[in-house]
Design a protein around this motif. Structure first.
Motif, mmCIF file in Angstrom:
data_model
loop_
_atom_site.group_PDB
_atom_site.id
_atom_site.type_symbol
_atom_site.label_atom_id
_atom_site.label_comp_id
_atom_site.label_asym_id
_atom_site.label_seq_id
_atom_site.Cartn_x
_atom_site.Cartn_y
_atom_site.Cartn_z
ATOM 1 N N THR A 28 53.240 -15.869 -40.541
ATOM 2 C CA THR A 28 52.732 -16.287 -42.074
ATOM 3 C C THR A 28 53.787 -16.049 -43.105
ATOM 4 O OG1 THR A 28 51.946 -14.132 -42.475
ATOM 5 C CG2 THR A 28 50.482 -15.455 -41.266
ATOM 6 N N GLY A 29 53.456 -16.330 -44.134
ATOM 7 C CA GLY A 29 54.505 -16.313 -45.427
ATOM 8 C C GLY A 29 54.989 -15.006 -45.395
ATOM 9 N N ALA A 30 54.210 -13.957 -45.297
ATOM 10 C CA ALA A 30 54.664 -12.449 -45.535
ATOM 11 C C ALA A 30 55.250 -12.148 -44.252
ATOM 12 C CB ALA A 30 53.396 -11.712 -45.876
ATOM 13 N N GLU A 31 54.816 -12.673 -42.924
ATOM 14 C CA GLU A 31 55.427 -12.048 -41.810
ATOM 15 C C GLU A 31 57.001 -12.536 -41.557
ATOM 16 O OE1 GLU A 31 51.454 -11.698 -39.226
ATOM 17 O OE2 GLU A 31 52.589 -13.478 -39.115
ATOM 18 N N GLY A 32 57.336 -13.653 -42.078
ATOM 19 C CA GLY A 32 58.692 -14.295 -41.812
ATOM 20 C C GLY A 32 59.706 -13.695 -42.756
ATOM 21 N N ASN A 33 60.776 -13.872 -42.217
ATOM 22 C CA ASN A 33 61.749 -13.156 -43.213
ATOM 23 C C ASN A 33 62.420 -14.398 -44.228
ATOM 24 O OD1 ASN A 33 63.090 -14.226 -40.783
ATOM 25 N ND2 ASN A 33 64.924 -13.157 -41.518
ATOM 26 N N HIS A 34 61.800 -15.484 -43.851
ATOM 27 C CA HIS A 34 62.106 -16.542 -44.753
ATOM 28 C C HIS A 34 61.007 -17.363 -44.982
ATOM 29 C CE1 HIS A 34 66.454 -16.102 -45.223
ATOM 30 N NE2 HIS A 34 66.496 -15.678 -43.843
ATOM 31 N N GLY A 35 59.812 -16.749 -44.964
ATOM 32 C CA GLY A 35 58.512 -17.588 -45.234
ATOM 33 C C GLY A 35 58.114 -17.919 -43.811
ATOM 34 N N GLU A 36 56.761 -18.783 -44.094
ATOM 35 C CA GLU A 36 56.020 -18.866 -43.098
ATOM 36 C C GLU A 36 56.795 -19.985 -41.826
ATOM 37 O OE1 GLU A 36 55.416 -20.117 -45.931
ATOM 38 O OE2 GLU A 36 54.348 -22.064 -46.159
ATOM 39 N N ASP A 37 56.699 -20.024 -40.330
ATOM 40 C CA ASP A 37 57.545 -20.633 -39.574
ATOM 41 C C ASP A 37 56.825 -20.825 -38.342
ATOM 42 O OD1 ASP A 37 59.828 -21.662 -38.677
ATOM 43 O OD2 ASP A 37 60.883 -19.599 -38.117
ATOM 44 N N ALA A 38 56.782 -21.897 -37.872
ATOM 45 C CA ALA A 38 56.216 -21.929 -36.497
ATOM 46 C C ALA A 38 57.215 -21.627 -35.311
ATOM 47 C CB ALA A 38 55.980 -23.644 -36.079
ATOM 48 N N LYS A 39 57.004 -20.819 -34.313
ATOM 49 C CA LYS A 39 57.677 -20.157 -33.364
ATOM 50 C C LYS A 39 57.626 -20.878 -31.742
ATOM 51 C CE LYS A 39 59.601 -17.303 -36.292
ATOM 52 N NZ LYS A 39 61.097 -17.610 -36.685
ATOM 53 N N GLU A 40 57.458 -22.047 -32.024
ATOM 54 C CA GLU A 40 57.372 -22.652 -30.768
ATOM 55 C C GLU A 40 58.259 -24.123 -30.834
ATOM 56 O OE1 GLU A 40 54.403 -22.144 -28.421
ATOM 57 O OE2 GLU A 40 52.918 -21.332 -29.719
ATOM 58 N N TYR A 41 58.098 -24.761 -29.543
ATOM 59 C CA TYR A 41 58.945 -25.801 -29.335
ATOM 60 C C TYR A 41 58.071 -27.067 -28.810
ATOM 61 C CZ TYR A 41 62.891 -22.810 -29.914
ATOM 62 O OH TYR A 41 63.825 -21.855 -30.774
ATOM 63 N N TRP A 42 57.961 -28.126 -29.952
ATOM 64 C CA TRP A 42 57.080 -29.207 -29.080
ATOM 65 C C TRP A 42 57.621 -30.423 -30.027
ATOM 66 C CZ3 TRP A 42 55.813 -26.171 -33.441
ATOM 67 C CH2 TRP A 42 55.133 -26.707 -34.599
ATOM 68 N N TRP A 43 57.210 -31.726 -29.608
ATOM 69 C CA TRP A 43 57.864 -32.767 -30.072
ATOM 70 C C TRP A 43 56.733 -33.896 -30.222
ATOM 71 C CZ3 TRP A 43 60.284 -29.652 -26.505
ATOM 72 C CH2 TRP A 43 61.184 -28.883 -27.246
ATOM 73 N N PHE A 44 56.913 -34.853 -30.854
ATOM 74 C CA PHE A 44 56.006 -36.043 -30.835
ATOM 75 C C PHE A 44 56.958 -37.292 -30.540
ATOM 76 C CE2 PHE A 44 54.392 -33.787 -34.871
ATOM 77 C CZ PHE A 44 53.380 -33.201 -34.364
ATOM 78 N N LEU A 45 56.752 -37.608 -29.299
ATOM 79 C CA LEU A 45 57.654 -38.403 -28.696
ATOM 80 C C LEU A 45 57.634 -40.051 -28.919
ATOM 81 C CD1 LEU A 45 58.618 -36.864 -25.294
ATOM 82 C CD2 LEU A 45 59.804 -36.646 -27.363
ATOM 83 N N ASP A 46 56.180 -40.382 -29.031
ATOM 84 C CA ASP A 46 56.019 -41.819 -29.253
ATOM 85 C C ASP A 46 54.598 -42.037 -29.792
ATOM 86 O OD1 ASP A 46 56.627 -44.455 -28.916
ATOM 87 O OD2 ASP A 46 56.410 -44.433 -26.725
ATOM 88 N N ALA A 47 54.451 -43.205 -30.263
ATOM 89 C CA ALA A 47 53.202 -43.629 -30.941
ATOM 90 C C ALA A 47 52.888 -45.060 -31.460
ATOM 91 C CB ALA A 47 52.883 -42.613 -32.132
ATOM 92 N N LEU A 48 51.901 -45.552 -31.413
ATOM 93 C CA LEU A 48 51.635 -46.747 -32.036
ATOM 94 C C LEU A 48 50.816 -46.619 -33.294
ATOM 95 C CD1 LEU A 48 51.112 -49.193 -29.097
ATOM 96 C CD2 LEU A 48 53.052 -48.934 -30.374
ATOM 97 N N PRO A 49 50.831 -47.442 -34.155
ATOM 98 C CA PRO A 49 49.971 -47.305 -35.549
ATOM 99 C C PRO A 49 48.362 -47.361 -35.134
ATOM 100 C CG PRO A 49 51.833 -48.855 -35.971
ATOM 101 C CD PRO A 49 51.883 -48.564 -34.365
ATOM 102 N N SER A 50 48.104 -48.193 -34.177
ATOM 103 C CA SER A 50 46.617 -48.105 -33.578
ATOM 104 C C SER A 50 46.244 -46.985 -32.692
ATOM 105 C CB SER A 50 46.365 -49.204 -32.787
ATOM 106 O OG SER A 50 47.173 -49.372 -31.606
ATOM 107 N N HIS A 51 47.225 -46.221 -32.657
ATOM 108 C CA HIS A 51 47.229 -45.143 -31.558
ATOM 109 C C HIS A 51 46.559 -45.469 -30.174
ATOM 110 C CE1 HIS A 51 48.358 -42.795 -34.807
ATOM 111 N NE2 HIS A 51 47.115 -43.225 -35.412
ATOM 112 N N ALA A 52 46.827 -46.707 -29.844
ATOM 113 C CA ALA A 52 46.429 -47.231 -28.464
ATOM 114 C C ALA A 52 47.581 -46.691 -27.471
ATOM 115 C CB ALA A 52 46.799 -48.773 -28.350
ATOM 116 N N TRP A 53 48.563 -45.959 -28.029
ATOM 117 C CA TRP A 53 49.513 -45.273 -27.060
ATOM 118 C C TRP A 53 50.298 -44.077 -27.844
ATOM 119 C CZ3 TRP A 53 50.961 -44.284 -22.122
ATOM 120 C CH2 TRP A 53 52.191 -43.636 -22.088
ATOM 121 N N ASN A 54 50.099 -42.817 -27.625
ATOM 122 C CA ASN A 54 50.832 -41.522 -28.134
ATOM 123 C C ASN A 54 51.085 -40.731 -26.990
ATOM 124 O OD1 ASN A 54 49.250 -42.717 -30.473
ATOM 125 N ND2 ASN A 54 49.460 -40.729 -31.534
ATOM 126 N N ARG A 55 52.481 -40.206 -27.315
ATOM 127 C CA ARG A 55 52.829 -39.256 -26.360
ATOM 128 C C ARG A 55 53.446 -38.018 -27.106
ATOM 129 N NH1 ARG A 55 58.037 -39.239 -22.877
ATOM 130 N NH2 ARG A 55 58.719 -40.622 -24.395
#
Length: 885
Positions: free
Chosen positions: A102-129
């Protein structure tokens, strides 16, 4: 035309809402990755959202306004959700959502501490990865929290890679893709790869659940086991559905209800929200033996040898549908995605650029989120629930009781910023217009609808404070999106223009404090760039802001352009409105000329701070605030000029006061160029000689110009901090190329030096407008002091290259955005998964801030395509419409 282009083209107008536009929008990645810690879920008396519903409560407390999860999909109104949970047999809880501080816990504010990625998508969401790296060791929740708490603002952040949990490659690569057989038949594939050397266990639990709406209205829907290890559900809107997991997973059921026993020590439901996790991890009798509830999971227990992959397949579809072959559907959708992105990528772009472009688009499309927030109901509470504390009635967003959001919106980020922000959204829409123009137009229209826009004309800024003031860039974005869509949707242009008229009037009435046409507003998006908090001044203090005034000039110019287009191309008489906005533009120019905001010695604009007793001072900082007025520039054709002068009395007087009685005088000043009958006029609020001085500073590598774009604060302040010493206030700001070392605006909002894409994009656009006027006749020294000269178009192209190059592999094979993180630079499983950060290190281009700020950094989509000439310039589209040529 590809199959996906046909789907997108079929969306058409979205006036009635997303579902009415196209059935392909019914299911999408609308589930955010963080609902806990948001303003919407905060029912505290003190407005401390992070502590009211922390991560530790998220697994046990039913949310009010939305849901969250890993790799999540939901229907367009987020009734039914589909997501992923994992367990490595070492963690104390299921991995159901992204963890961060959270904002108070991070030494530079809130911060996600994981590794994930959005690799692919179509506008209709007929394909998302989607992709995620999950440690096989116990996730170091407490280590991340305590180590960052022990570090100060001058220390680097302590990241998950720093903990050692990925050492020896002992982690899981988890990839999820969604493919639609048709708008209502959703295929989910989960591939887990053991990246480590040894056989390891992994529990994979795809989950299906209903958002809890029954606690304040209606009847609780239900999911239950049917024959053949199938889950069945019936919903009044979604119909009869089956959830079919392949293989033989054990089905587990509980209710999406708060575990009041765990959180408050009071009797609650027998099978609460966290029942599945307690059963899997502790063996508790916390799942429904009758195999029914509002939440269920398919429990796969895997043991995977090192280096091997296991694939799991599930399907959510109408109960009576005749499903097509799973593999055939996936292959077809993947092929359509390849075709769509091959069309999008310019022919001259190399493979690395095309890959960056594709992932940037994916991030933008994955960031389309369900957003529900009824401020009046939030303030007053639900009839069936205890009333919120009375203190809330005068607290956050209390003036915005008319705000009622219930829609799919483009978010800046799905974890750190899982809520819209007005000016972020404008930039996001410019990027989205390249792939889904109907959705981009819908977003810009939605922000101006009566349930968003305040009755006084203000647009809501962002969730933490709707009443704060963002730069008014909506008119600029409307023009850009209109042009990117081909310049044909005049109905869209007209409808949004009408609403922006109201907003423009609000600015004139509310943000020009003493009526001198010099504007304030405070925040203006550039938090932390100066020595003082511009949004929270003492009572009676007035801050006249160079950037606010420049933004308003740009707003007036954009509105005049829209009015001119509507007058000529839409047969909507609007010459009086062209006149109105040209007059405003001229007034701002005159005010800026006559005001004491320009510092002749430094060649920059400054804010001016005035006390109630009349004393005033400049706030002298060499920052992007100083540069914003220069962006308010346009080029007007001779034909348009004649029409404007004929009807624009104030604009004509504005020219006359400068001794300009006609075209000959304009030619002599150098403001009118070209052959008679085909000449152009340069119109700006900053004189040409001042612009030249500002460009010398802007393109000085010891000041603003970095290898990866323009810094937000001059590097000169590295050793020479800007100091404000006035009326008992002493404050300073110094150049910080990375994380902020002060706590202003939460401490993680850093414009004190890093490169930030939106302003860079606007500078590049302004340079192209100047080039449109001067052509190759004007060359400037670039970089300043180098002895090398370039046209303004060449400078714009170079800046685009620097920005895009932040993500591309250099000659040494490394990507600047990954900084000095060796694994991200060299490991084949990591190095081609791109993160689009909030901002970038002012010296080396390393990504900083929110890791998935694909919203405004998604402008890289626009930059790449314009870099290769794949886009018709907006000015050309407008010129064609106004002149009919």
């Amino acid at each position: 035309m590809s199959a996906e282009r046909e789907r997108v083209a079929g969306f058409g107008r979205l006036d009635l809402g997303l579902r009415q536009a196209s059935d392909w929008y019914l299911w999408g990645p609308y589930l955010s990755e963080r609902q806990w810690g948001t303003v919407r879920e905060d029912y505290s008396a003190d407005g401390q959202a992070w502590t009211y519903l922390p991560h530790d409560h998220a697994r046990s407390r039913a949310y009010r306004w939305g849901e969250d999860g890993l790799a999540g999909f939901s229907d367009v109104e987020q009734r039914l959700c589909l997501g992923l949970a994992l367990w490595n047999e070492r963690d104390p809880i299921l991995k159901e959502r992204i963890y961060g501080l959270t904002g108070a816990e991070g030494n530079h504010g809130e911060d996600a501490k994981e590794y994930w990625w959005f690799l692919d998508a179509l506008p209709s969401h007929a394909w998302n990865r989607w992709r995620y790296h999950y440690p096989q060791a116990a996730f170091p929740y407490e280590d991340l929290r305590s180590t960052n708490a022990s570090r100060g603002r001058h220390d680097p952040e302590y990241e998950l890679l720093d903990t050692g949990v990925f050492d020896d490659d002992r982690y899981w690569v988890v990839e999820v893709d969604y493919a639609k057989a048709d708008p209502t038949d959703l295929l989910m594939t989960i591939r887990v790869t053991n990246a480590g050397p040894d056989t390891a266990p992994l529990h994979v639990l795809p989950q299906l659940w209903y958002r809890n709406t029954w606690s304040w209205r209606g009847r609780e829907p239900e999911v239950l086991e049917a024959d053949g290890n199938v889950v069945r559900t019936t919903h009044p809107f979604l119909g009869d559905l089956v959830f079919v997991p392949e293989g033989a997973p054990e089905l587990l059921f509980c209710d999406n209800e708060t575990n009041t026993q765990r959180l408050y020590g009071t009797k609650g439901p027998d099978f609460p929200k966290d029942g599945i996790g307690d059963h899997v991890i502790h063996g508790d009798d916390s799942v429904n033996p009758q195999r029914r509830g509002s939440r269920c999971a398919a429990w796969y227990r895997l043991s995977v040898p090192g280096g091997e992959t296991v694939e799991l397949r599930l399907r959510l579809r109408p109960a009576e549908a005749a499903p097509g072959d799973f593999d055939d559907v996936r292959r077809a959708r993947r092929a359509e995605a390849d075709e769509f992105h091959a069309e999008l990528a310019p022919d001259t772009a190399d493979a690395d650029e095309a890959a960056v472009l594709r992932q940037a688009v994916a991030g933008l499309l994955w960031s389309k989120q369900f957003y529900a927030y009824d401020v009046a109901r939030w303030l007053d509470g639900d009839p069936a629930q205890p009333p919120p504390p009375l203190e809330r009635r005068g607290g956050r967003n209390a003036r915005w009781r008319t705000f009622q959001a219930f829609d799919i919106m483009s978010m800046p980020d799905t974890w750190e910023y899982p809520w819209f922000a007005a000016w972020d959204l404008a930039f996001q829409c410019v990027a989205l217009a390249h792939v889904d123009p109907a959705f981009a137009k819908y977003q810009l229209s939605l922000l101006c609808r009566e349930w968003f826009q305040h009755p006084d004309g203000a647009l809501p800024a962002y969730e933490w404070d709707f009443g704060d003031v963002n730069p008014p860039v909506q008119a600029w974005a409307v023009l850009e999106v209109f042009a990117l869509d081909g310049g044909t949707d005049l109905d869209f242009l007209s409808r949004v223009f009408d609403k922006l008229l109201v907003n423009f009037t609000w600015w004139i009435n509310r943000q020009d404090t003493d009526g001198d046409t010099l504007f304030g507003g405070g925040f203006m998006g550039l938090d932390n760039i100066g020595p003082i908090d511009r949004s929270h001044l003492p009572p009676g203090w007035i801050l006249e802001q160079a950037d606010s005034t420049g933004w308003m000039a740009s707003y007036a110019a954009a509105m005049a352009t829209i009015a001119a287009v509507l007058d000529r191309a839409a047969s909507r008489p609007a010459l009086d409105l062209v006149q109105k906005f040209l007059e405003h533009f001229a007034q701002i120019r005159e005010a800026l000329d006559g005001a004491e905001l320009w510092d002749e010695e430094t060649g920059l604009f400054n804010d001016r701070l005035t006390l109630p007793d009349g004393r005033s001072t400049w706030v002298q900082v060499r920052s992007m605030v100083s540069m914003i007025p220069m962006l308010a520039v346009g080029v007007v054709s001779e034909e348009a000029l004649g029409r404007s002068v004929a009807v624009g009395k104030r604009f004509a007087r504005f020219l006359a006061r400068r001794g300009i009685a006609g075209p000959d005088d304009l030619v002599e000043t150098g403001l009118l160029r070209g052959e008679a009958g085909h000449r152009s006029l340069l119109v700006g609020v900053v004189s040409v000689d001042r612009v030249q001085r500002m460009l010398q500073i802007l393109f000085d590598e010891s000041e603003f110009l970095s290898p990866h774009g323009l810094r937000s604060l001059s590097a000169r302040h590295r050793d020479q901090p800007a100091v404000l010493d006035f009326a008992g206030i002493r404050a300073n700001v110094d150049y910080e190329p990375a994380e902020s070392t002060i706590g202003m605006f939460g401490g993680n909002s850093n414009w004190r030096g890093p490169v930030w894409f939106p302003v860079n994009h606007l500078v590049v656009s302004a340079l192209e407008r100047y080039y449109r006027f001067y052509g190759d006749d004007v060359r400037i020294e670039y970089p300043t002091g180098s002895g090398h000269t370039a046209t303004l178009n060449e400078v714009a192209a170079d800046l685009r290259g620097r920005l895009v190059g932040t993500f591309l592999r250099g000659a040494d094979g490394s990507r600047p955005c990954f900084g000095g993180t060796t694994r991200l630079q060299t490991d084949p499983r990591w190095r081609d998964n791109i993160l689009f950060h909030e901002y970038f290190h002012g010296d080396n281009g390393a990504g900083l801030g929110a890791t998935h700020q694909t919203g405004w950094t998604g402008l890289v989509v626009d930059l790449i395509r314009r870099r290769h000439g794949a886009v018709t310039p907006t000015a050309d589209v407008v010129q064609r419409l106004i002149t009919g040529s």
